[in-house]
Write a protein that holds these residues in place. Structure first.
Motif, mmCIF file in Angstrom:
data_model
loop_
_atom_site.group_PDB
_atom_site.id
_atom_site.type_symbol
_atom_site.label_atom_id
_atom_site.label_comp_id
_atom_site.label_asym_id
_atom_site.label_seq_id
_atom_site.Cartn_x
_atom_site.Cartn_y
_atom_site.Cartn_z
ATOM 1 N N GLY A 98 -7.840 -11.682 9.051
ATOM 2 C CA GLY A 98 -7.932 -11.064 7.729
ATOM 3 C C GLY A 98 -7.227 -9.731 7.670
ATOM 4 N N PHE A 99 -7.035 -9.267 6.435
ATOM 5 C CA PHE A 99 -6.291 -8.032 6.187
ATOM 6 C C PHE A 99 -6.781 -7.430 4.881
ATOM 7 C CE2 PHE A 99 -2.004 -5.999 5.036
ATOM 8 C CZ PHE A 99 -2.129 -4.973 5.963
ATOM 9 N N GLN A 100 -6.587 -6.133 4.726
ATOM 10 C CA GLN A 100 -6.957 -5.395 3.528
ATOM 11 C C GLN A 100 -8.473 -5.502 3.256
ATOM 12 O OE1 GLN A 100 -3.756 -7.524 1.224
ATOM 13 N NE2 GLN A 100 -3.493 -5.488 0.327
ATOM 14 N N THR A 101 -8.871 -5.109 2.066
ATOM 15 C CA THR A 101 -10.295 -5.073 1.725
ATOM 16 C C THR A 101 -10.921 -6.456 1.748
ATOM 17 O OG1 THR A 101 -9.853 -3.130 0.350
ATOM 18 C CG2 THR A 101 -11.961 -4.236 0.019
ATOM 19 N N TRP A 102 -10.150 -7.482 1.333
ATOM 20 C CA TRP A 102 -10.672 -8.848 1.384
ATOM 21 C C TRP A 102 -11.054 -9.235 2.819
ATOM 22 C CZ3 TRP A 102 -6.435 -7.454 -1.545
ATOM 23 C CH2 TRP A 102 -6.541 -7.653 -2.929
ATOM 24 N N GLY A 103 -10.159 -8.930 3.747
ATOM 25 C CA GLY A 103 -10.423 -9.252 5.146
ATOM 26 C C GLY A 103 -11.589 -8.462 5.710
ATOM 27 N N ARG A 104 -11.682 -7.198 5.322
ATOM 28 C CA ARG A 104 -12.787 -6.365 5.825
ATOM 29 C C ARG A 104 -14.128 -6.858 5.289
ATOM 30 N NH1 ARG A 104 -13.271 -0.483 7.573
ATOM 31 N NH2 ARG A 104 -15.467 0.043 7.256
ATOM 32 N N LYS A 105 -14.174 -7.168 3.994
ATOM 33 C CA LYS A 105 -15.426 -7.673 3.425
ATOM 34 C C LYS A 105 -15.825 -9.009 4.038
ATOM 35 C CE LYS A 105 -15.584 -5.307 -1.038
ATOM 36 N NZ LYS A 105 -16.975 -4.812 -0.885
ATOM 37 N N THR A 106 -14.836 -9.814 4.369
ATOM 38 C CA THR A 106 -15.116 -11.093 5.016
ATOM 39 C C THR A 106 -15.651 -10.873 6.425
ATOM 40 O OG1 THR A 106 -13.430 -12.214 3.700
ATOM 41 C CG2 THR A 106 -14.111 -13.291 5.738
ATOM 42 N N LEU A 107 -15.038 -9.969 7.165
ATOM 43 C CA LEU A 107 -15.537 -9.654 8.505
ATOM 44 C C LEU A 107 -16.959 -9.112 8.437
ATOM 45 C CD1 LEU A 107 -15.230 -9.368 11.536
ATOM 46 C CD2 LEU A 107 -14.056 -7.175 11.150
ATOM 47 N N GLN A 108 -17.227 -8.239 7.473
ATOM 48 C CA GLN A 108 -18.584 -7.714 7.334
ATOM 49 C C GLN A 108 -19.578 -8.827 7.032
ATOM 50 O OE1 GLN A 108 -19.653 -4.221 7.683
ATOM 51 N NE2 GLN A 108 -21.437 -5.550 7.981
#
Length: 313
Positions: free
Chosen positions: A7-17
């Motif tokens: 993942g990348f950017q805010t989408w990737g971060r929210k997914t990781l969270q």
């Protein structure tokens, strides 16, 4: 389950969270290096930072190359979860885990595959959008659907508001998808490829206003390109002008498309298509911004009349 996150950017971060909150084990986070490119610099919350804060191994790469595949193999994931990954993933990689690879895409597939789907949905006049969790296959955003969550597109919604609302769907969709896989209750729904629509990456040119477009379409266009996206723009007396806020005129107006003709409701009306018959509404421009970063009221800025054009004249 053991999970590898791409993942990348805010989408990737929210997914990781969301994966961290799910109770499953995230064994590797793969992400792109930070970028100053136009659309990659928007919503640029760091996946790397979050992963390292939780002691998760991180692999930074522009593409899923041989080194990436080897690292994933050694991580022995049960599943790969992807959100906002910019480059192609080979079958050798997405078919590697027992549960394959899930991709999150912020549209109601099979509609709006490709890039910037939320903005394109608003620009196109769609009445709803959402988030789809689907199995990755050989084409872009075409795999079988596992989870799909929907949201309406309101009559005054901006592109930014919709993007943020769509991001809030991520935790629930992740939880539902992983629970279905772990419990063995997953039901996969093939996409109807005949209904697929694909939209390309957006660039600055895609924000330029076409005055042959109806006022209804242009008003949505201006709302879609809200901060922090490149704003809708045109040229006035040789200079670029960004249109920050616009509405649809109350009256119908006749003349030449792009002509600034009259003040109405605290703004100024610009003629649209079929203007020579006076059959259509105009775009009522309320607020603009010039190249020096200064904002102006539309009625004052265009008080001298004239034309808005596709290019400097």
């Amino acid at each position: 389950m053991r999970i590898v996150s791409f993942g990348f950017q805010t989408w990737g971060r929210k997914t990781l969270q969301a994966l961290l909150d799910s109770g499953h084990e995230v064994v590797l986070a793969v992400t792109h290096p930070a970028s100053a490119q136009s659309y990659k610099a928007i919503w640029s919350d760091s996946v790397e930072e979050l992963a390292r804060a939780h002691g998760i191994p991180v692999h930074l790469t522009e593409r899923a190359d041989a080194e990436t595949i080897d690292l994933v193999k050694r991580a022995e994931p049960d599943i790969i979860v992807v959100n906002s990954w910019y480059t192609w993933m080979p079958p050798e990689l997405y078919n590697l885990p027992p549960h394959g690879t899930l991709n999150l895409h912020d549209s109601l597939l099979p509609r709006f595959t490709g890039f910037s789907p939320v903005l394109w949905a608003l620009i196109s006049g769609a009445t709803e959008f959402g988030l789809t969790v689907h199995r990755m296959d050989e084409q872009l955003d075409t795999g079988d659907i596992l989870v799909q969550h929907r949201l309406p597109i309101g009559p005054k919604a901006t592109g930014t508001e919709l993007v943020l609302a769509g991001m809030e769907l991520i935790p629930g969709a992740i939880r539902e998808a992983l629970d279905a896989l772990e419990s063995g209750t997953a039901v996969w729904r093939p996409q109807d490829k005949s209904q697929r629509t694909y939209f390309h990456k957006r660039s600055e040119r895609d924000s330029r206003i076409d005055w042959r477009t109806t006022a209804v379409d242009l008003e949505r266009f201006v709302r879609a390109l809200s901060e922090p996206y490149p704003r809708a723009f045109s040229f006035y007396r040789g200079a670029k002008v960004e249109i920050l806020h616009a509405e649809i005129s109350e009256a119908g107006y006749g003349g030449t498309p792009g002509r600034v003709i009259v003040q109405e409701g605290g703004g100024v009306v610009v003629c649209g298509p079929d203007a020579h018959r006076g059959n259509g509404k105009g775009l009522l421009i309320k607020r603009v911004r010039t190249a020096d970063g200064v904002e102006h009221a539309g009625a004052e800025f265009f008080s001298g009349g004239g034309y808005l054009t596709d290019a400097p004249e």
